[in-house]
Enzyme design. Structure first.
Site, short mmCIF file in Angstrom:
data_model
loop_
_atom_site.label_atom_id
_atom_site.label_comp_id
_atom_site.label_asym_id
_atom_site.label_seq_id
_atom_site.Cartn_x
_atom_site.Cartn_y
_atom_site.Cartn_z
N GLU A 267 -16.43 63.98 7.12
CA GLU A 267 -15.79 64.90 8.05
C GLU A 267 -14.37 65.22 7.62
OE1 GLU A 267 -13.38 65.99 11.68
OE2 GLU A 267 -13.15 64.32 10.29
N ASP B 253 -16.76 58.44 8.09
CA ASP B 253 -15.66 58.29 7.15
C ASP B 253 -14.32 58.23 7.87
OD1 ASP B 253 -16.16 61.04 7.84
OD2 ASP B 253 -14.76 61.65 6.28
#
Length: 488
Positions: free
Chosen positions: A147, A80
């Site tokens: 994350e 991400d």
């Protein structure tokens, strides 16, 4: 001169993989497309590919010929990226790929975050997996999700899925640093319902905007004294009820917890007697704030524009006073510097997002610390501050820090290779960002972990950029590390 051609950059395979990755929308908690992209990538290479129950992707590749006796390594990066754009940039992160260009030694994006955090790490692993001539031991490539907004991928990774002895996390943003520790974090959220009342008869409405701040990573750049749009806006609102009869109708500042807020917008009303001089009376304070931040935020602008429509409802004076006082009192920035590691921020807080609308107030913070007790101490300090103002406070998303291991075998390997390649010692540090190593270590306590990467500046902001020469330096470092992984 800027140009849009990444194809000519070396190493070509790595940049090509980065471009392919950046064509895929990959916001935190919206990783379905990038998960499918990565699964397809591994399957096309004929490698062993799997997805765990939370969405982490694991791709395994056997050792190169002659490297079978080396320890198995885990190459780890997160899929991400932070989605941020400038206020005047027209861009749909849900449908568009990142629009990149080359500017001198830098790769940048047009008005948005670049995704080099952690896309360069992902592209590095992709390049190694696809290579037929890079020497390496057995590899378990771990691509985690989410994350940036909770680390739920790392938290959800179960023990026993990985068998590697060494983990190389490719999520550090200074190419002369080797990270051996990081901060943990906790989300602090303060909410409160407020009493609305009708706008004063004959009142006039204004829009106050704080814009042009650099923003950035709320961990790595928290020590730089960068302007926080929410704190700056709060200074403009403080005591304004007494001086101008100001009442807030709506307030919206910041976006993501892990980004220092760059913009804040307030719709306010003032007594009609102040209509002609409201903006001019605030001008000295605005000038003082701009002077304070001129070194780190030279483009800070604060504007006050009269609106043609007066909002029907505003916050009551008491609730407004409680809100503004609480934000003024709440800690923002560095709280404590480490006594054990030179120049390391130990504990900090980012007042990331403030909203006031439709009878609800919401203040979102991210508190970080490399010391668990200090993290809780600051979180409780924020809790006490907001509870005094009548807010309900919730803690969520807590994750542990990563305790440095000074006796790390892989650390000694990386230090030696760095000296051989650059004729100087690397900086061995613990960082104030939230790396996934500490979380992964809870289920893999015996795994030897290290983190490094190329130079990336302005992460989590539209100023994000990655150094081309640094990526080349880092790529040579990575390839040599793979050759020199210790024997089993």
């Amino acid at each position: 001169m800027a140009n849009n051609n990444l194809d000519a950059l070396a190493p070509q395979e790595l940049w090509a993989n980065f471009s392919a990755l950046n064509a895929v929308p990959r916001a935190s908690k919206k990783e379905e497309r990038v998960i499918a992209f990565m699964l397809d990538f591994g399957k096309k290479l004929g490698l062993e590919v799997s997805k765990d129950h939370v969405g982490n992707v694991i791709i395994k590749k056997a050792a190169s010929t002659g490297m079978e006796d080396r320890k198995t390594i885990v190459l780890q990066s997160h899929l991400d990226m932070v989605h941020q754009k400038n206020n005047d940039t027209v861009f749909d992160f849900d449908t568009q790929g990142i629009d990149m260009f080359v500017d001198g030694d830098w790769v940048k994006a047009k008005g948005t975050t670049l995704g080099a955090d952690n896309g360069i790490g992902v592209a590095t692993i992709m390049t190694i997996l696809a290579s037929k001539d890079i020497q390496h031991p057995a590899i378990e490539a771990l691509f985690t999700i989410d994350e940036e907004t909770g680390m739920t991928g790392a938290m959800g990774l179960q023990g026993g899925i990985l068998t590697g002895d060494i983990l190389l996390n490719l999520d550090t943003e200074e190419d002369d640093e080797i990270d051996i520790g990081c901060a943990g974090g906790i989300d602090v959220t303060a909410t409160k319902s407020y009493k609305e009342e009708a706008s004063l008869s004959g009142a006039v409405a204004f829009e106050i905007k704080v814009q042009g701040l650099n923003g950035g990573h709320s961990g790595i750049e928290i020590h730089k004294g960068l302007g926080n749009a929410n704190k700056i806006m709060n200074r403009l609102l403080y005591k304004s009820y007494e001086e101008f009869g100001l009442q807030i109708a709506t307030l919206n500042g910041g976006s993501l917890r892990n980004a220092i807020p760059r913009e804040s917008v307030a719709t306010v009303i003032v007594s009609s007697e102040h209509e002609d001089h409201f903006a001019s009376d605030l001008a000295p304070l605005i000038k003082s704030i701009q002077d304070e931040f001129k070194t780190v935020d030279a483009d800070l602008t604060i504007t006050i524009d009269k609106l043609t429509t007066v909002p029907a409802r505003v916050i009551s004076p008491l609730d407004q006073q409680l809100l503004v006082n609480a934000i003024y009192a709440a800690q923002n920035g560095v709280y404590r510097v480490s006594a054990d590691f030179e120049d390391l921020v130990e504990t900090s807080n980012n007042i990331a997002k403030v909203t006031v609308e439709n009878g609800k107030m919401n203040v979102q913070c991210l508190t970080r610390s490399s010391v668990e007790s200090s993290k809780i101490d600051l979180a409780q300090s924020l809790q006490a501050t907001f509870e005094l103002a009548g807010f309900d406070v919730e803690f969520s998303g807590s994750y542990p820090g990563w305790t440095p291991n000074a006796n790390s075998e892989i650390l000694e390997v990386l230090k030696r290779i760095y000296v051989e390649q650059h004729n100087e010692e690397p900086k061995v540090v613990a960082c104030h960002a939230g790396l996934e190593c500490g979380i992964l270590g809870t289920n893999y306590p015996e795994m030897d972990m290290i983190s490094f990467g190329p130079t990336i500046l302005g992460a989590h902001s539209p100023a994000e950029r990655v150094s081309i020469s640094s990526v080349q330096k880092y790529w040579a470092f990575v390839k040599q590390i793979l050759k020199e992984i210790p024997n089993k």
